[in-house]
Structure formats: C-alpha cells, structure tokens
Design an enzyme around this catalytic site. Structure first.
Site, PDB file in Angstrom:
ATOM      1  N   ASP A 240       0.821  -1.209   0.000  1.00 29.38           N
ATOM      2  CA  ASP A 240       0.000   0.000   0.000  1.00 29.38           C
ATOM      3  C   ASP A 240       0.850   1.252   0.000  1.00 29.38           C
ATOM      4  OD1 ASP A 240      -1.920  -2.168   1.104  1.00 29.38           O
ATOM      5  OD2 ASP A 240      -3.172  -0.488   0.488  1.00 29.38           O
ATOM      6  N   ASN A 250       1.574  -2.796   4.094  1.00 29.84           N
ATOM      7  CA  ASN A 250       0.642  -3.618   3.320  1.00 29.84           C
ATOM      8  C   ASN A 250      -0.398  -4.150   4.294  1.00 29.84           C
ATOM      9  OD1 ASN A 250      -0.232  -4.879   0.856  1.00 29.84           O
ATOM     10  ND2 ASN A 250       0.609  -6.811   1.586  1.00 29.84           N
ATOM     11  N   LYS A 251      -1.342  -4.890   3.773  1.00 31.59           N
ATOM     12  CA  LYS A 251      -2.440  -5.429   4.577  1.00 31.59           C
ATOM     13  C   LYS A 251      -1.931  -6.049   5.873  1.00 31.59           C
ATOM     14  CE  LYS A 251      -5.902  -5.287   3.726  1.00 31.59           C
ATOM     15  NZ  LYS A 251      -6.658  -4.086   4.174  1.00 31.59           N
TER      16      LYS A 251
END
Lengths: 360, 360
Positions: A240, A250-251
């Site tokens: 991200d 990121n997630k």
C-alpha cells in the site's frame, strides 16, 4: 481463463465489481456520483492500491462532469480541489489514492489556461483513462519482471489480494503467476484468508480459480507451519505504501508472513507499481496506520463472537521492515537491497522498461 | 469475579458448557451417555487438553455405569476397553485424552481382582473425580509457578484458549493471570482470535472479561505488529502435546506466534500439566497433526466465503520447536533449556510442588 473485470468506464458511469460481496455474489456497481465513489472506496467495495487510484481519478471526474460549460474556471478548480480532498479522506493510508488525485489536479492546472470548461472536463476524463491504461501496462511489466525471480519455483504464498481484482487487470503480486500461465509456466498458490475481511479467501481464491490456477486457502495463522513443511517456494505480496528505504506498508498480517518467511529462508517479494512509493518518507515509522472498526473483527456473519466486555484492536495495515524483503518488483525493474540507494536508482532511471512494454 | 464452571459431575450426569456456542449463548449440557461424550469431544463442545482428559474419564464411567452388578468382570473389562478405544478416537492429537483413558483402565485392572462390579464402578467414578480434583490443584500450581516468570511484566499475549474453560478451573496459560489477580498483580491480556474456530475471541475473551481482567482481541495476523509496537511483555500459551525435547504441539498458529516473539525478543512460555508430556516421542516431527474439515475455514456464519474452485488446508495444530520456547511451566516446576535434560529432570523429581499445593 475467465479473468474478471475489476473497474472500467462504461459509457456514462464507472462499472466495477462490489468486492465486499465476493465470492457469494458477483455484483457490478454503476457508480455515477462522487459520493457513491467515496462510499465505495471507504467500504472497500473497490480495494487494492492501484484500483483505488483508478477509482479516485474517475471519482473526481464524476464530481465535475456536470459543471456548466459556461461556468467560471476558478469555481471549477475550487470544486475540483474540494472533491479531491473529499475523496482523499476515504482511506487514509493508500498512497495511490493521493497520487491519482494529485495527478488529476495537475492535469487540470496545466489545462486551465485554456479557460475552456468542456476541454478541461475532457482532459480530466482522459487523464483518468490514462491512469487505467497505464495500470494495465504496469501490471504486465510487473508480471514479466516478477516471473524472472520465480524461475524454478512452483508454490507461491500470498497474503490479501494484490491480484487482478486489486488493479485493472493482472494485478501486482499475482501478475507473475498470470504471465507465467500465458507462457506455460504453471504455479500453485497458497492464499492466506486475510482476516478480518477475508480478501484472500473471497477474492484471491476466486480470481485464481476462475483463471484455472490451482489455489489453496489457509487461515493466516497456518502460514508458519505450511512454510515449515517445505511447501512454500516464495512469498509474494502487494504494497500500500513503500518508503524511501524499502519499508513496506501492506495489509495487516504481511509483517508476520515476512518474519515467518525469513525464519524459513523463503524469499519474500513485494510487487508494486512505482506509484506506491512515497519517497517523502524516510522509513516505515512515518506511515500512518489506519485503525478500523470493532465490528469487522467482532462479528461473524452478523453474529457477535467477541463478548462486549472485551476490547478489540483492528489495525488495517502493518509495516514490513525492508531487511525482511528479498526484492521489490516494480514495472520499472527489480529493486534489490540496499534499498536506501537502489529504490531511488531504479525509480529515477529513464522508463525504458515501461516504454518497452507499452506495446504489450 | 465470576469464573465459569467448565465441567463437573452433577448428581447423575456430567454438566458442562457447550463451548461451541460461546459467547453468544451460555448453554450447559447434561451428558448422560458415552456417545454424547464422544460427540461433545469430537465437535469441540469441550476442548482444551485437561478438560478433554476429565471429559474422557467421566465418559468412560458413563459407558459402564449401567453394567449389571451381577455381571461378569471379564465382560465388564472388555466393555471398558471397547469404550476407551471409542473415546480415544474422538480426537487424534490430544494426549490427555489417551492418558486419562489409560489411567481409568489401570484403575479397573488394579481393582478387578475384587470381582465386585459395584466396587469397580465406584472405583472408576472416584478415579474420574480424582482426575478432576488433581486438575484443580495442578492449575493452581502452574499459576503460582508461572507468576514467578511474569514478575514485572504487564501485558501478556495468548493464543487460543488455555484458560479456565480449557480445564476444570484456573486453566494453564491463564492460570498465572488469575493467581496474579488474587495477589493484586494485574495483567492485561491480548488474545489472538484463533482461526478457524475463534477460541480466543469466543472463549478466552469471555472468561477473562467475566473475571474482570482487561482483554483485547486481535486477529491472529496482527500479533506481529502488536509485538513490534512494544505492547507485549510476554507470550504464554498452552500445549496439546510436548515431546521429550520440549517441542510443543498446540493450536494452529502457535508456531507463528513463537517465531514473531523470537524476532522481537519477547519471552515465549508454554504452560502445561505434566500429563501433556509424551516422553515416548523424541521430538515434534513424530506428533501426528489432525487435519480438520474444509467447512471450518470456508464458511462464515453459514455463508460460503471460499469459492468451490479453491482448495482448503486446515491443520488443527502446529509444532513449535523447543529452541523458540523460553521456559515450560508445569505443576512440578519450571523447565528451562536445555530441554533434552531438563524435561525429564523436572518431571521425574518427587512431586514436592504438587504435594505442597494440595492444601491450596
């Protein structure tokens, strides 16, 4: 092969899959207003950094498309600015969102001198379409570059969804798998289900199985033992936001996967377009992490699974420090450590790779 | 404080909480037959190694309690053996199950010479009750021993449920927290939700919040980033089976937590009664790992979340290698590395600790 179309312009509105309903229902939304787009981004009906960028760009176009052609350019630009801020507030962490909105605003500034509202609107539409088209080319380049790193590997573990449904077409993390399939190189994928919103179970598993690629879903907490059993040859995830030193937001859960991969000496790759990099941030400690609501964790198909007396903590992202990342795959090439030097070196080289693949 | 009663003998049946319904509903089951007990163990209505042992012992008593008092001792013993095998088949990994059944069979063999069925039945009931009472004392001893290791620590992360609802009373992993509370030492607990069956969210969060202990639930994949933020002072988990070298089988996900704890230099403790050790196995590679059904992972409140085209892998346990374990807390004392020597040394010393706490 039956690849799903994530997002596209459809005559007079944006047509996109409501990803919150997958895989039970495949519903295409007609997004006609900026408010609908804001809601769609906020509620993760569209998700994945590149797709969010495309959605935001078209969302901004939707906000101004009805502006009177005889109106004031100054008022038009103020409206554009206001709606860009509005859309920017839909997700606080996704840098592609800000990048796409900035690009749309820049295009408007550049073209504003013409004082022609109709031309300005056309320019903004074409800028949004460019973002979409570039995303398609970008995904293919990432796929080609990533495939080089995966030669000789067979089983890939991924977290969340950075596949075609996160972008316009091939995805980022899954792009090498799709490009491989086209070239007769067949991977198997292990998909973390990715709590709390199950993007791995609902979306990654759906798009891979629709494309005829063997995929096995595991709970996030099974990744370590699957790695220990020797079943994983490489990990590849999306991003991200990536800072100047290679630290990667990121997630949520990505960092844990990276730690497990390192412990088992399994290469851990990040695949992301250059638009995901935020070189204004020196490292990951500066990335704001979105905290989301209790109900995402505490409800199970509408049923309460956590007693009211217990608190819930629900960060949407985590940061993987760059020392755990074997390489970062971009459309401009592969970035290896030391990232402090090589991130800028690869991102700032003339875009031969990208240029080379525009005909792809 | 309002501690829940997990399992107890209630006049003419076993009364126990149906843990599959927690926390939405608090339902007490009356288990009157061995078939009901087999089903309850198999479907995880009762779970946690010590509680399973207690359940199996009473289950075996239920199987023989209606045997005619004038009947043949040989037939009685055959029936006992058959039902012990039947109960042993309910869960393949939990060593306490086999241990408790073995103990019941041994008691029957010892007392069989009396040739008095009534006395045999009474002996078996009292053996089951002994297992329950010893479990209560064991939990308190683990709590006292564990509390020593947690001095100066404030926030404890745990995975799955090895609390009071996994045993008869204080639990194992959570026992130090409860004993601490009695002594005015107040911990906070971070509970991994523990996919796929959410024992952490449903059960650990419930029993701690009922007991007035602050608890925060996170998804399993958030543990790494919570550790990175410095919020975790120690990890403490239960165990389903521990081999001679200290390798520990526990709920799936434990190994990943241990890897994350090691990466952040956070102490990782296993709390388990001596009955959990299986010294016949040299190391964790010999532990059979139960694989459970697809539907546990693929259904979300009854709704399908994984497309049919995708496979699911659902191992119920993983093995944490002993080099990741800071210490193992038992009712007989704390076991430190090197485990190859110290596991036997602590388990085989005369039971001063246990004896010392029978009055607790």
């Amino acid at each position: 092969m039956n690849r799903l179309k994530t997002i596209e312009w459809s005559g007079n509105c944006v047509k996109m899959i409501d990803q919150t309903l997958l895989p039970a229902e495949l519903v295409y939304l007609d997004i006609e207003t900026v408010e609908q787009m804001h809601e769609a981004i906020k509620l993760l009906r569209v998700r994945g950094a590149p797709a969010i960028g495309i959605a935001a760009a078209f969302g901004l176009y939707l906000a101004i498309r009805s502006f009177p052609e005889k109106g004031s350019v100054a008022v038009f630009l103020t409206l554009l600015e206001k709606n860009a801020d509005y859309l920017a507030g839909s997700r606080p962490t996704a840098v592609n969102l800000f990048w796409a909105l900035e690009r749309m605003k820049n295009r408007a500034s550049t073209d504003a001198s013409s004082c022609d509202i109709k031309a300005l609107k056309q320019a903004l539409f074409s800028e949004a379409q460019n973002i979409l088209d570039e995303d398609r080319r970008m995904c293919r380049s990432i796929g080609k570059n990533g495939l080089e790193l995966l030669r000789g590997k067979r089983t890939i573990l991924t977290h969340c969804n950075a596949g075609g449904l996160a972008t316009s077409e091939y995805g980022t993390a899954l792009a090498p798998v799709y490009v491989g399939q086209e070239q007769g190189i067949h991977f198997r994928v292990i998909a973390d289900e990715t709590r709390p919103l199950l993007q791995g179970a609902r979306i990654t598993a759906l798009e891979l199985s629709k494309a005829g690629i063997p995929v096995t879903v595991i709970c996030d907490n099974m990744a370590a033992s699957v790695m220990a059993s020797g079943k994983v040859d490489a990990v590849i995830v999306g991003a991200d936001r990536i800072t100047a030193n290679g630290d990667t937001a990121n997630k949520i859960g990505t960092y844990g996967v990276a730690l497990c991969a390192a412990a088992h000496k399994i290469p851990f790759f990040v695949a992301a377009p250059s638009s995901t990099f935020d070189l204004s941030l020196p490292d990951g400690t500066h990335i704001p992490i979105e905290e989301r609501g209790r109900e995402e964790v505490a409800l199970w198909g509408g049923k309460k699974t956590i007693p009211d007396g217990a608190a819930v903590f629900n960060p949407a992202f985590d940061v993987t420090p760059s020392h755990l990342i074997t390489a970062i795959i971009t459309e401009k090439g592969i970035i290896y450590p030391p990232y402090e030097q090589n991130v800028r070196a690869v991102l700032e080289t003339p875009q031969q790779e990208t240029a080379g693949c525009t005909g792809a």
